[in-house]
Design a protein around this motif. Structure first.
Motif, PDB file in Angstrom:
ATOM      1  N   LEU A  82       0.826  -1.202   0.000  1.00 58.26           N
ATOM      2  CA  LEU A  82       0.000   0.000   0.000  1.00 58.26           C
ATOM      3  C   LEU A  82       0.863   1.255   0.000  1.00 58.26           C
ATOM      4  CD1 LEU A  82      -2.744   1.457   0.261  1.00 58.26           C
ATOM      5  CD2 LEU A  82      -2.554   1.151   2.745  1.00 58.26           C
ATOM      6  N   LYS A  83       1.874   1.288   0.862  1.00 59.55           N
ATOM      7  CA  LYS A  83       2.729   2.472   0.937  1.00 59.55           C
ATOM      8  C   LYS A  83       3.489   2.683  -0.371  1.00 59.55           C
ATOM      9  CE  LYS A  83       1.373   3.483   4.986  1.00 59.55           C
ATOM     10  NZ  LYS A  83       0.344   4.563   5.095  1.00 59.55           N
ATOM     11  N   GLU A  84       3.922   1.602  -0.987  1.00 61.40           N
ATOM     12  CA  GLU A  84       4.588   1.717  -2.290  1.00 61.40           C
ATOM     13  C   GLU A  84       3.616   2.263  -3.337  1.00 61.40           C
ATOM     14  OE1 GLU A  84       6.046  -2.162  -3.170  1.00 61.40           O
ATOM     15  OE2 GLU A  84       7.676  -2.076  -1.691  1.00 61.40           O
ATOM     16  N   ALA A  85       2.359   1.778  -3.301  1.00 63.77           N
ATOM     17  CA  ALA A  85       1.363   2.232  -4.273  1.00 63.77           C
ATOM     18  C   ALA A  85       1.029   3.704  -4.073  1.00 63.77           C
ATOM     19  CB  ALA A  85       0.097   1.381  -4.160  1.00 63.77           C
ATOM     20  N   GLU A  86       0.994   4.152  -2.812  1.00 61.92           N
ATOM     21  CA  GLU A  86       0.637   5.536  -2.519  1.00 61.92           C
ATOM     22  C   GLU A  86       1.697   6.525  -2.998  1.00 61.92           C
ATOM     23  OE1 GLU A  86      -2.257   5.213   1.417  1.00 61.92           O
ATOM     24  OE2 GLU A  86      -0.105   5.593   1.682  1.00 61.92           O
ATOM     25  N   THR A  87       2.925   6.077  -3.095  1.00 64.71           N
ATOM     26  CA  THR A  87       4.001   6.975  -3.488  1.00 64.71           C
ATOM     27  C   THR A  87       3.757   7.512  -4.902  1.00 64.71           C
ATOM     28  OG1 THR A  87       5.578   5.768  -2.102  1.00 64.71           O
ATOM     29  CG2 THR A  87       6.487   7.201  -3.814  1.00 64.71           C
ATOM     30  N   LEU A 110      -5.849   2.052   7.096  1.00 62.53           N
ATOM     31  CA  LEU A 110      -4.482   2.194   6.598  1.00 62.53           C
ATOM     32  C   LEU A 110      -4.379   3.136   5.404  1.00 62.53           C
ATOM     33  CD1 LEU A 110      -3.181  -1.479   6.851  1.00 62.53           C
ATOM     34  CD2 LEU A 110      -2.357   0.497   8.155  1.00 62.53           C
ATOM     35  N   VAL A 111      -5.432   3.217   4.593  1.00 60.47           N
ATOM     36  CA  VAL A 111      -5.380   4.071   3.404  1.00 60.47           C
ATOM     37  C   VAL A 111      -5.314   5.538   3.837  1.00 60.47           C
ATOM     38  CG1 VAL A 111      -6.618   4.803   1.336  1.00 60.47           C
ATOM     39  CG2 VAL A 111      -6.640   2.396   2.014  1.00 60.47           C
ATOM     40  N   ASP A 112      -4.397   6.289   3.240  1.00 57.29           N
ATOM     41  CA  ASP A 112      -4.277   7.720   3.520  1.00 57.29           C
ATOM     42  C   ASP A 112      -5.608   8.404   3.197  1.00 57.29           C
ATOM     43  OD1 ASP A 112      -3.732  10.439   3.540  1.00 57.29           O
ATOM     44  OD2 ASP A 112      -1.898  10.286   2.351  1.00 57.29           O
ATOM     45  N   PRO A 113      -6.250   9.060   4.171  1.00 55.04           N
ATOM     46  CA  PRO A 113      -7.554   9.680   3.890  1.00 55.04           C
ATOM     47  C   PRO A 113      -7.513  10.747   2.809  1.00 55.04           C
ATOM     48  CG  PRO A 113      -6.727  10.328   6.060  1.00 55.04           C
ATOM     49  CD  PRO A 113      -5.856   9.210   5.578  1.00 55.04           C
ATOM     50  N   ASP A 114      -6.342  11.339   2.567  1.00 54.29           N
ATOM     51  CA  ASP A 114      -6.220  12.329   1.503  1.00 54.29           C
ATOM     52  C   ASP A 114      -6.113  11.695   0.114  1.00 54.29           C
ATOM     53  OD1 ASP A 114      -6.309  14.794   2.951  1.00 54.29           O
ATOM     54  OD2 ASP A 114      -4.329  14.322   3.739  1.00 54.29           O
ATOM     55  N   ALA A 275      -8.626  14.828  -5.721  1.00 58.22           N
ATOM     56  CA  ALA A 275      -7.397  14.636  -4.945  1.00 58.22           C
ATOM     57  C   ALA A 275      -6.220  15.347  -5.607  1.00 58.22           C
ATOM     58  CB  ALA A 275      -7.105  13.148  -4.800  1.00 58.22           C
ATOM     59  N   ALA A 276      -6.127  15.254  -6.932  1.00 59.92           N
ATOM     60  CA  ALA A 276      -5.023  15.903  -7.642  1.00 59.92           C
ATOM     61  C   ALA A 276      -5.120  17.417  -7.542  1.00 59.92           C
ATOM     62  CB  ALA A 276      -5.017  15.462  -9.105  1.00 59.92           C
ATOM     63  N   GLU A 277      -6.332  17.934  -7.625  1.00 59.34           N
ATOM     64  CA  GLU A 277      -6.527  19.379  -7.511  1.00 59.34           C
ATOM     65  C   GLU A 277      -6.182  19.889  -6.114  1.00 59.34           C
ATOM     66  OE1 GLU A 277     -10.055  19.541 -10.912  1.00 59.34           O
ATOM     67  OE2 GLU A 277     -10.562  19.407  -8.778  1.00 59.34           O
ATOM     68  N   ARG A 278      -6.322  19.020  -5.141  1.00 60.21           N
ATOM     69  CA  ARG A 278      -5.913  19.372  -3.778  1.00 60.21           C
ATOM     70  C   ARG A 278      -4.397  19.350  -3.626  1.00 60.21           C
ATOM     71  NH1 ARG A 278      -9.300  18.656   0.643  1.00 60.21           N
ATOM     72  NH2 ARG A 278      -7.667  17.492   1.725  1.00 60.21           N
ATOM     73  N   GLY A 279      -3.718  18.795  -4.641  1.00 59.78           N
ATOM     74  CA  GLY A 279      -2.260  18.812  -4.667  1.00 59.78           C
ATOM     75  C   GLY A 279      -1.597  17.826  -3.740  1.00 59.78           C
ATOM     76  N   LYS A 280      -2.302  16.744  -3.419  1.00 64.07           N
ATOM     77  CA  LYS A 280      -1.731  15.782  -2.484  1.00 64.07           C
ATOM     78  C   LYS A 280      -0.941  14.729  -3.234  1.00 64.07           C
ATOM     79  CE  LYS A 280      -1.174  13.618   1.462  1.00 64.07           C
ATOM     80  NZ  LYS A 280      -0.408  14.182   2.568  1.00 64.07           N
TER      81      LYS A 280
END
Length: 282
Positions: A82-87, A110-114, A275-280
């Motif tokens: 998951l952490k690798e995928a979130e990167t 575990l999933v990043d809420p952002d 999510a992308a527009e939020r710049g995360k």
């Protein structure tokens, strides 16, 4: 006379064009909207959905990466994947059913809420309940959008939702409540389910049982929204949770296929763009 059949593909086409324009604007600003999808490798339905997301997302300007979860993955191994995928990803989606060794509640935390474009993290579920939604589960959002597209006056109407899942029934309850409908959520222990359903002017169904809801469940003239997906090997096609004959009683009706499904896909793309527009990203 029969129902007005709602063309989900047409609605999805309009949403897709809007998504493409937003994606182009992001790319113009140097942001490449990216979705990471973690999928159980041994589930054909999840695999098919992942492939559809790659196709639809790419068409609308997303980068879609898929990560296959091994059948025997343990919690520590899942967290690493998951952490690798979130990167580098703006949105992350974990498809179900999960491998046997994983606890669904723990996975949601575990999933990043952002990056939680499925809207399942308790933070996002809580924001929706408070009337301040950030990420709304795509199927619930699709059903809500389709209902609004009919132009039917909603304030004060009686709505019944059959199904209480965290990704359809519960979030849809919040969305309809915000539209000032009076909402009843039904489930497997509801007494006289057909009788309760017949009281609904808006009937939404997401229970995972093929064609269970028959015409006897439908109030004449009701808006019937079928969010079910059930693959029938014998017929070689998908079926909804509502029997097609219910369209003879309803006023509005979403078919399966071609109803809620295509709109759900575009709503997920839209969540990634939010999510992308939020710049995360990291």
């Amino acid at each position: 006379m029969g129902a007005e059949i709602i063309d989900g593909k047409k609605i999805a086409g309009g949403l897709g064009e809007a998504n493409a324009a937003r994606s182009e604007a992001l790319r113009g600003a140097g942001i490449e909207p990216t979705l990471a999808v973690l999928t159980p490798g041994d589930d054909p339905n999840a695999g098919a959905y992942a492939r559809s997301l790659v196709k639809a997302g790419t068409k609308r300007g997303l980068v879609v990466r898929t990560v296959e979860l091994p059948a025997g993955v343990d919690p520590a191994g899942f967290e690493r994947l998951l952490k690798e995928a979130e990167t580098g990803a703006h949105g992350v989606l974990v498809l179900r059913p999960l491998p046997a060794g994983l606890d669904p509640d723990a996975v949601d935390f575990l999933v990043d809420p952002d990056r939680d474009v499925d809207g399942v993290h308790p933070v996002n579920a809580g924001l929706l309940a408070l009337g301040r939604p950030r990420f709304v589960p795509a199927t619930a959002r699709a059903v809500h959008h389709i209902l609004k597209s009919t132009g039917v006056e909603l304030v004060g109407k009686r709505a019944v939702i059959i199904g209480r899942s965290n990704i359809v029934g519960k979030p849809l309850f919040q969305l309809l409540l915000a539209e000032h409908l009076t909402v009843t959520v039904c489930h497997s222990r509801t007494r006289d389910l057909p009788g309760v359903a017949r009281e609904a002017e808006v009937l939404a169904v997401a229970i995972g049982r093929a064609e269970m809801v028959t015409p006897e469940y439908v109030k004449p003239g009701a808006v019937v929204l079928d969010a079910g997906y059930n693959w029938n090997d014998g017929l070689g096609r998908e079926q909804g949770d509502v029997h097609p004959d219910a369209a003879e009683v309803a006023g509005w009706f979403t078919p399966v296929p071609g109803g809620v499904g295509p709109v759900t896909t575009q709503m997920l793309v839209a969540n990634v763009l939010i999510a992308a527009e939020r710049g995360k990203t990291r």
